[in-house]
Design a protein around this motif. Structure first.
Motif, short mmCIF file in Angstrom:
data_model
loop_
_atom_site.label_atom_id
_atom_site.label_comp_id
_atom_site.label_asym_id
_atom_site.label_seq_id
_atom_site.Cartn_x
_atom_site.Cartn_y
_atom_site.Cartn_z
N GLU A 55 -44.81 3.25 21.95
CA GLU A 55 -44.73 4.71 21.94
C GLU A 55 -43.44 5.20 21.30
O GLU A 55 -43.45 6.12 20.47
CB GLU A 55 -44.87 5.26 23.35
CG GLU A 55 -44.83 6.78 23.44
CD GLU A 55 -45.88 7.47 22.55
OE1 GLU A 55 -45.57 8.56 22.02
OE2 GLU A 55 -46.99 6.90 22.39
N GLU A 56 -42.30 4.60 21.68
CA GLU A 56 -41.04 5.01 21.08
C GLU A 56 -40.99 4.68 19.59
O GLU A 56 -40.39 5.42 18.81
CB GLU A 56 -39.86 4.36 21.80
CG GLU A 56 -39.59 4.97 23.17
CD GLU A 56 -38.29 4.46 23.78
OE1 GLU A 56 -37.59 3.66 23.12
OE2 GLU A 56 -37.99 4.86 24.92
N ARG A 58 -43.57 4.75 17.60
CA ARG A 58 -44.36 5.81 16.96
C ARG A 58 -43.54 7.09 16.82
O ARG A 58 -43.57 7.76 15.78
CB ARG A 58 -45.62 6.10 17.79
CG ARG A 58 -46.70 5.05 17.68
CD ARG A 58 -48.04 5.64 18.11
NE ARG A 58 -49.09 4.63 18.09
CZ ARG A 58 -49.59 4.04 19.15
NH1 ARG A 58 -49.14 4.36 20.36
NH2 ARG A 58 -50.55 3.15 19.05
N GLN A 59 -42.81 7.43 17.88
CA GLN A 59 -41.99 8.64 17.84
C GLN A 59 -40.89 8.52 16.80
O GLN A 59 -40.60 9.49 16.08
CB GLN A 59 -41.39 8.90 19.22
CG GLN A 59 -42.41 9.26 20.29
CD GLN A 59 -41.77 9.36 21.67
OE1 GLN A 59 -40.55 9.35 21.81
NE2 GLN A 59 -42.60 9.45 22.70
N GLU A 91 -51.22 -3.27 17.74
CA GLU A 91 -50.57 -1.98 17.49
C GLU A 91 -49.26 -2.17 16.74
O GLU A 91 -48.96 -1.41 15.81
CB GLU A 91 -50.32 -1.26 18.82
CG GLU A 91 -51.59 -0.80 19.51
CD GLU A 91 -51.30 -0.04 20.79
OE1 GLU A 91 -51.34 1.21 20.77
OE2 GLU A 91 -51.01 -0.72 21.81
#
Length: 273
Positions: A55-56, A58-59, A91
């Motif tokens: 997630e980080e 992606r951010q 991913e």
């Protein structure tokens, strides 16, 4: 929030590269644009945003895609190694193919806190090294109290990696020379500005060859302890303080500040293409 005081060097138009910034951290959510503006005003013209999980990562990629001077890494920090799985690897493989991603990581081993079992850490580390080889990307490495296991794992892959940086190096003389023997770059943070904890590192930094030295803030963490004015609110570090770290490194190496800025910026651009 009150704007941080100006501790940067304004005597020459030098440019700096910060190779480790956690700019997606929630501590920056209210004033991220102002933080970026202060960094650019201080001469920090290139930043690599650290991805520590999917997630980080992606951010970081999304933020980097909005700014010409920002780039990103994508990886899984050893603290979260217990979550490594085939689905997560899929991913990561997709993220590592993104244009703004310039390194695989943050990856490695942390035997200081052991937030993940050591066997899981080693598995996730090796798997991500293999992904970096596959994608022809340098690796952004984390090692804390794990040199004896970390070095041989890295060595097994090093000939196939396009580059490697040991991020936030705070290790021993033995570790430093082992990593230099493995043709690694060494990332130096504001840890070196701590007159107590940073003293061993201060005594070692002159041993790093010019072409292997990189600078980073690891913001919002590791605020330099020797800033000449009261620390910013909540003691938050930010990339505009990188020139202060560079000044300290230049003094310890007996080099001109502009030279350190120039060579570390050139090293970053060459390393991360």
């Amino acid at each position: 929030m009150t704007a941080p005081h100006n501790t940067t060097l304004n005597t020459a138009p030098v440019h700096w590269a910060d190779i480790g910034v956690n700019l997606t951290d929630k501590q920056f959510q209210d004033d991220r644009d102002q933080v970026l503006a202060r960094a650019r005003s201080a001469g920090v013209t290139w930043q690599l945003l650290t991805g520590t999980n999917v997630e980080e990562s992606r951010q970081a990629i999304a933020l980097a895609s909005q700014h010409n001077d920002l780039f990103a890494t994508a990886g899984l920090h050893p603290h979260s190694a217990r979550f490594y799985s085939p689905a997560l690897e899929k991913e990561l493989r997709e993220l590592l193919g993104q244009q703004r991603v310039k390194a695989a990581g943050e990856m490695g081993l942390d035997f200081n806190r052991d937030f993940s079992p050591r066997s899981d850490q080693e598995h996730a580390f090796e798997a991500q090294l293999a992904l970096a080889v596959e994608h022809k990307l340098p690796v952004f490495l984390h090692e804390r109290d794990a040199h004896e296991r970390f070095a041989p794992i890295l060595k097994a892959y090093r000939d196939h990696l396009v580059g490697a940086v040991v991020h936030c190096f705070t290790g021993s003389r033995e570790a430093l020379f082992d990593y230099l023997d493995l043709d690694c770059h060494i990332g130096i943070t504001g840890w070196i500005c701590d007159e107590r904890r940073g003293k061993p590192l201060a005594e070692l930094v002159h041993n790093i060859p010019d072409n292997r030295l990189l600078l980073e803030t690891d913001a919002p963490y590791l605020l330099p302890r020797d800033l000449p004015e009261p620390p910013p609110k909540k003691r938050r570090n930010e990339p505009s303080f990188l020139p202060w770290i560079g000044k300290r490194v230049a003094s310890l190496r007996g080099q001109d500040v502009a030279r350190v800025a120039g060579m570390t910026s050139e090293n970053a651009r060459a390393m991360f293409r």
